[in-house]
Design a protein around this motif. Structure first.
Motif, PDB file in Angstrom:
ATOM      1  N   HIS A   8      74.825  22.989  27.268  1.00  0.00           N
ATOM      2  CA  HIS A   8      73.849  23.455  28.254  1.00  0.00           C
ATOM      3  C   HIS A   8      72.840  22.339  28.564  1.00  0.00           C
ATOM      4  N   THR A   9      72.639  22.071  29.855  1.00  0.00           N
ATOM      5  CA  THR A   9      71.735  20.976  30.236  1.00  0.00           C
ATOM      6  C   THR A   9      70.272  21.291  29.957  1.00  0.00           C
ATOM      7  N   GLY A  10      69.945  22.578  29.823  1.00  0.00           N
ATOM      8  CA  GLY A  10      68.553  22.932  29.596  1.00  0.00           C
ATOM      9  C   GLY A  10      68.189  23.058  28.133  1.00  0.00           C
ATOM     10  N   SER A  11      69.120  23.508  27.313  1.00  0.00           N
ATOM     11  CA  SER A  11      68.775  23.821  25.925  1.00  0.00           C
ATOM     12  C   SER A  11      69.272  22.799  24.913  1.00  0.00           C
ATOM     13  N   THR A  12      69.970  21.762  25.372  1.00  0.00           N
ATOM     14  CA  THR A  12      70.465  20.739  24.448  1.00  0.00           C
ATOM     15  C   THR A  12      69.506  19.552  24.426  1.00  0.00           C
ATOM     16  N   ARG A  72      76.565  23.006  37.449  1.00  0.00           N
ATOM     17  CA  ARG A  72      75.214  22.486  37.589  1.00  0.00           C
ATOM     18  C   ARG A  72      74.469  22.385  36.261  1.00  0.00           C
ATOM     19  N   ASN A  73      74.696  23.348  35.378  1.00  0.00           N
ATOM     20  CA  ASN A  73      73.896  23.381  34.155  1.00  0.00           C
ATOM     21  C   ASN A  73      74.724  23.177  32.890  1.00  0.00           C
ATOM     22  N   VAL A  74      75.831  22.418  33.030  1.00  0.00           N
ATOM     23  CA  VAL A  74      76.660  22.092  31.866  1.00  0.00           C
ATOM     24  C   VAL A  74      76.937  20.591  31.854  1.00  0.00           C
ATOM     25  N   LEU A  75      76.584  19.931  30.759  1.00  0.00           N
ATOM     26  CA  LEU A  75      76.968  18.528  30.612  1.00  0.00           C
ATOM     27  C   LEU A  75      78.485  18.421  30.611  1.00  0.00           C
TER      28      LEU A  75
END
Length: 413
Positions: free
Chosen positions: A227-231, A275-278
């Motif tokens: 997750h791009t926001g929580s990692t 959009r929100n996954v590396l």
């Protein structure tokens, strides 16, 4: 021209232009160009139109097991090797109306003009449409060349998982001739420049002396989807970041080899592309080119070594596959001189030029004397739907092609 000095032989430029415009109706793009990728239904339709025109011009057709089309005008000597003229009808997904197509249809116009003038030649003339020159759908480009096994070529897959062999059979253009079994006396290819030099120099004809070598290096980078926001930044294994650093490095390598070297990335595929996954996987292709063998070898080695270091630093897996390659080519001096003299005799402005792109002639040059003729294109723009040339430019190059082909094929009578 030595065979008939003083005769002002020229093609029918209006007829050539009409053929170009009619072919452009098949596989139209969305912005004025074409999407007629290899082995699609549109490619099959374009081939059928070309076949019909050739048969109207009294040419006989042969097709090999890679789908290459050979349209033959007989010569007077049954033992004389043919002079080949051609290019390709397939396009990029957002391609123009002239890249490749001009060379095929100008070859046909040369034969039609010979018919009009009742000219006979000692050597047969073969107009050729090569399969998959672009490599946009199936990599590597120019699978037709016989440098790879047929089994390998047939197994190549497009982005949808469809194989070259299955698609060739599906569209009905699987021939029975052995690939590479046709000996050549000479090979000519007429092409748009795909660069800005001729237009900038106000020259009508490019006399092509060399062709750049190239490597297409397909990188597969393996990171970890997250997750791009929580990692947290320090806990990421970011394949996208590795790709960005490699792209910047490729720019630096190419700039360090100036002049006469280029490098860049034109195709990238992220997975899962959310959009929100590396990205867990990034696949992209590095394209490097130069007319210097020494530079080409050095660039490849440096890019692969530095990419490995970048990925190791980020904890990203890295594998590289060479999916396209040819060495720099020096075209046949006698044929080059013939093209130059034809331009001079016809009064066309001209200059020597090195091809920045790969072409069918680069492969033909491995088995026979070969050369190329180029005409300008507006703004040097190619592989783009806005690609444009003028009718006068198209006609001038075809006139030169006619002269050079007739000198090589030897007029009889």
């Amino acid at each position: 021209m030595t065979a008939q000095p003083g005769v002002n032989l020229r093609v029918n430029g209006d007829r050539l232009w009409d053929m170009l415009m009619d072919m452009a109706k098949i596989g139209p793009g969305i912005a004025g160009g074409n999407n007629r990728q290899t082995l699609t239904d549109e490619d099959a339709e374009g081939r059928r139109l070309f076949q019909r025109w050739c048969e109207d011009g009294r040419l006989t057709m042969g097709v090999d097991t890679m789908g290459n089309m050979f349209m033959t005008r007989a010569g007077t000597d049954p033992d004389a090797l043919p002079v080949y003229v051609g290019s390709h009808l397939d396009t990029q997904p957002t391609g123009g109306k002239y890249d490749g197509v001009l060379g095929v249809l100008a070859g046909l116009e040369v034969v039609r003009s010979m018919n009009d003038l009742n000219i006979k030649t000692k050597h047969p003339i073969v107009v050729t449409n090569w399969t998959n020159e672009e490599g946009a759908r199936f990599a590597p480009a120019m699978l037709f060349a016989g440098m790879l096994t047929q089994e390998y070529a047939y197994a190549r897959k497009d982005m949808d998982g469809k194989s070259f062999g299955d698609e060739l059979k599906r569209i009905g253009w699987l021939g029975d001739e052995e690939v590479g079994a046709r000996p050549m006396h000479a090979y000519f290819e007429y092409h748009i420049e795909q660069g800005p030099i001729l237009e900038a120099e106000d020259r009508q004809i490019g006399v092509v002396t060399h062709c750049q070598g190239l490597w297409w290096l397909e990188f597969t980078l393996t990171g970890r989807e997250a997750h791009t926001g929580s990692t947290p930044m320090n806990l990421r294994v970011n394949a996208g970041l590795a790709m960005a650093r490699i792209m910047e490095m490729v720019q630096g390598v190419a700039m360090s080899e100036q002049p006469g070297a280029v490098g860049g990335v034109g195709q990238v595929k992220f997975s899962p592309n959310s959009r929100n996954v590396l990205p867990g996987t990034v696949v992209f292709t590095v394209d490097i080119r130069t007319p210097s063998q020494e530079k080409l070898d050095r660039m490849r080695a440096k890019i692969e070594a530095e990419a490995a270091t970048i990925c190791e630093t980020l904890g990203v897996g890295c594998s590289v596959e060479a999916v396209g390659h040819f060495d720099p080519v020096t075209f046949d001096p006698k044929l080059v001189a013939s093209v130059r003299k034809a331009a001079e005799d016809l009064g066309y402005s001209h200059m020597d030029i090195i091809s920045g792109a790969g072409h069918d002639a680069c492969w033909a040059a491995k088995v026979a004397p070969a050369t190329m003729i180029m005409c300008p294109c507006v703004g040097g723009l190619s592989h783009n739907e806005a690609e444009e040339i003028s009718k006068d430019w198209a006609t001038a190059g075809a006139d030169v092609l006619l002269r050079a082909v007739l000198e090589t094929a030897e007029i009889v009578g």
